[in-house]
Design a protein around this motif. Sequence first.
Motif, PDB file in Angstrom:
ATOM      1  N   LEU A 119      72.172  52.152  79.819  1.00 32.61           N
ATOM      2  CA  LEU A 119      71.689  52.625  81.207  1.00 32.61           C
ATOM      3  C   LEU A 119      71.691  54.465  81.317  1.00 32.61           C
ATOM      4  O   LEU A 119      72.456  54.945  81.010  1.00 32.61           O
ATOM      5  N   HIS A 120      70.544  54.801  81.542  1.00 30.11           N
ATOM      6  CA  HIS A 120      70.422  56.202  81.636  1.00 30.11           C
ATOM      7  C   HIS A 120      69.564  56.503  83.026  1.00 30.11           C
ATOM      8  O   HIS A 120      68.741  55.909  83.513  1.00 30.11           O
ATOM      9  N   GLN A 121      69.867  57.554  83.549  1.00 29.92           N
ATOM     10  CA  GLN A 121      69.369  58.199  84.687  1.00 29.92           C
ATOM     11  C   GLN A 121      68.010  58.892  84.484  1.00 29.92           C
ATOM     12  O   GLN A 121      67.138  58.807  85.210  1.00 29.92           O
ATOM     13  N   LEU A 122      68.020  59.425  83.230  1.00 30.93           N
ATOM     14  CA  LEU A 122      66.547  60.169  83.172  1.00 30.93           C
ATOM     15  C   LEU A 122      65.717  59.445  82.055  1.00 30.93           C
ATOM     16  O   LEU A 122      66.227  59.230  80.910  1.00 30.93           O
ATOM     17  N   PRO A 123      64.327  59.503  82.269  1.00 32.50           N
ATOM     18  CA  PRO A 123      63.482  58.986  81.359  1.00 32.50           C
ATOM     19  C   PRO A 123      63.538  59.507  80.040  1.00 32.50           C
ATOM     20  O   PRO A 123      63.079  58.966  79.078  1.00 32.50           O
ATOM     21  N   SER A 124      63.647  60.876  79.907  1.00 31.70           N
ATOM     22  CA  SER A 124      63.572  61.625  78.803  1.00 31.70           C
ATOM     23  C   SER A 124      64.672  61.129  77.831  1.00 31.70           C
ATOM     24  O   SER A 124      64.480  61.233  76.487  1.00 31.70           O
ATOM     25  N   VAL A 125      65.751  60.639  78.501  1.00 33.37           N
ATOM     26  CA  VAL A 125      66.830  60.255  77.468  1.00 33.37           C
ATOM     27  C   VAL A 125      66.162  58.946  76.830  1.00 33.37           C
ATOM     28  O   VAL A 125      66.334  58.743  75.580  1.00 33.37           O
ATOM     29  N   VAL A 126      65.551  58.144  77.447  1.00 35.35           N
ATOM     30  CA  VAL A 126      65.108  56.699  77.155  1.00 35.35           C
ATOM     31  C   VAL A 126      63.931  57.131  75.930  1.00 35.35           C
ATOM     32  O   VAL A 126      64.048  56.398  75.083  1.00 35.35           O
ATOM     33  N   LEU A 127      63.099  57.987  76.298  1.00 35.07           N
ATOM     34  CA  LEU A 127      61.794  58.283  75.363  1.00 35.07           C
ATOM     35  C   LEU A 127      62.682  58.898  74.001  1.00 35.07           C
ATOM     36  O   LEU A 127      61.997  58.544  72.988  1.00 35.07           O
ATOM     37  N   ARG A 128      63.525  59.641  74.255  1.00 42.36           N
ATOM     38  CA  ARG A 128      64.165  60.167  73.077  1.00 42.36           C
ATOM     39  C   ARG A 128      64.875  58.952  72.135  1.00 42.36           C
ATOM     40  O   ARG A 128      64.728  58.923  70.799  1.00 42.36           O
ATOM     41  N   ASP A 129      65.509  58.260  72.751  1.00 32.78           N
ATOM     42  CA  ASP A 129      66.274  56.884  72.051  1.00 32.78           C
ATOM     43  C   ASP A 129      65.144  56.371  71.325  1.00 32.78           C
ATOM     44  O   ASP A 129      65.197  55.813  70.143  1.00 32.78           O
ATOM     45  N   VAL A 130      63.993  55.890  72.026  1.00 34.14           N
ATOM     46  CA  VAL A 130      62.918  55.008  71.407  1.00 34.14           C
ATOM     47  C   VAL A 130      62.410  55.517  70.305  1.00 34.14           C
ATOM     48  O   VAL A 130      62.064  54.845  69.175  1.00 34.14           O
ATOM     49  N   SER A 131      62.004  57.147  70.547  1.00 36.36           N
ATOM     50  CA  SER A 131      61.168  57.695  69.576  1.00 36.36           C
ATOM     51  C   SER A 131      62.176  58.011  68.227  1.00 36.36           C
ATOM     52  O   SER A 131      61.608  57.926  67.176  1.00 36.36           O
ATOM     53  N   GLU A 132      63.586  58.021  68.582  1.00 35.10           N
ATOM     54  CA  GLU A 132      64.261  58.394  67.326  1.00 35.10           C
ATOM     55  C   GLU A 132      64.635  57.053  66.540  1.00 35.10           C
ATOM     56  O   GLU A 132      65.302  57.048  65.514  1.00 35.10           O
ATOM     57  N   ASN A 133      64.667  56.017  67.245  1.00 37.50           N
ATOM     58  CA  ASN A 133      65.170  54.474  66.536  1.00 37.50           C
ATOM     59  C   ASN A 133      64.300  53.511  66.958  1.00 37.50           C
ATOM     60  O   ASN A 133      63.999  53.007  67.876  1.00 37.50           O
ATOM     61  N   PRO A 134      63.650  52.982  65.890  1.00 36.20           N
ATOM     62  CA  PRO A 134      62.423  52.051  66.077  1.00 36.20           C
ATOM     63  C   PRO A 134      63.119  50.522  66.362  1.00 36.20           C
ATOM     64  O   PRO A 134      62.437  49.734  66.665  1.00 36.20           O
ATOM     65  N   SER A 135      64.519  50.505  66.292  1.00 41.38           N
ATOM     66  CA  SER A 135      65.092  49.232  66.437  1.00 41.38           C
ATOM     67  C   SER A 135      65.811  49.224  68.466  1.00 41.38           C
ATOM     68  O   SER A 135      66.196  48.404  68.384  1.00 41.38           O
ATOM     69  N   VAL A 136      65.179  50.300  69.072  1.00 41.10           N
ATOM     70  CA  VAL A 136      65.396  50.619  70.322  1.00 41.10           C
ATOM     71  C   VAL A 136      64.070  50.346  71.104  1.00 41.10           C
ATOM     72  O   VAL A 136      63.009  50.879  70.863  1.00 41.10           O
ATOM     73  N   LEU A 137      64.083  49.345  72.331  1.00 35.09           N
ATOM     74  CA  LEU A 137      63.172  49.298  73.019  1.00 35.09           C
ATOM     75  C   LEU A 137      63.710  50.010  74.527  1.00 35.09           C
ATOM     76  O   LEU A 137      64.727  50.005  74.768  1.00 35.09           O
ATOM     77  N   GLY A 138      62.520  50.665  74.935  1.00 33.65           N
ATOM     78  CA  GLY A 138      62.690  51.391  76.398  1.00 33.65           C
ATOM     79  C   GLY A 138      62.305  50.634  77.595  1.00 33.65           C
ATOM     80  O   GLY A 138      61.194  50.229  77.348  1.00 33.65           O
TER      81      GLY A 138
END
Length: 283
Positions: A119-138
Amino acid sequence: MTNIKLKELRAEIDRLDAELLSVLEKRIAIVGDIAAAKSDDGKAIAFRPGREASVLRNILHKHSSKLPDTVIAAIWRELIAAVGGLQKPYSVSITAPDKSVGYWDLARFHFGSATPMTLHQLPSVVLRDVSENPSVLGVLPWLSRERDTWWEHLAQGGDNVPKILAALPFLDNPSGEFEDLNSLVIGQAEPEPSGDDISLIVAVTSAEVSRARLNEHLETTGLNGFCADSRSPAIEEGDWLHLLEIPEFIAEDDPRLSAFHELLGENVIKIVILGAYAVPMKS
């Protein structure tokens, strides 16, 4: 009701439980065979949002028990998410403004109890997670298009830029548990049609284009959508971004996109398909 009758009914329930378990194990075994058959498909996750939506629609249309639709949906969502994780594990990164646990519950209902989530407060963190790791959904909020800006990142296009894949909740909860918590799911995967979909497209232009003109061009080309939002450049020499909502699944090679591009003329820089999602069901 006699004790003998109760005993017989409970024995029948035990028999049906064993039958359900046997059928479930057979289903999981078939999923394993499917995973083996496509082990070299190059996909990072076994997430098929279009297929999942069509399966759930079919189940909900067929079921006639006294159980609420939300219970049936929860059973199948749990199963679908679990077997998908068995094929290729994935995790979910969630944006929750003000750390609202409602978004966590919304994602947990859809992705099941076994899927790892953060769980993250900022959308930018989720966007980074998904952009850097193809096994992550946001999971990102879609409360008001006038306030949501994360989709502007997706308008860049490119190989590692996530696509919109699904909308949550897929089934409205009559209890209002997920009221006003509408979200979109993004990931490094290709959207797929479910049979009843909405596509989101961005037209990038070098100058301002009115929503009325954009809507007119959409109608002329047969796309039959509308401009949901327009963003002016953040800097003087920047580009305009126009978010278009189309009530069907649009593929990259759809000739209507080329026709729309031509109608916009020299002002258009590019047209980017942000993705698509299955239209949510009413319970």
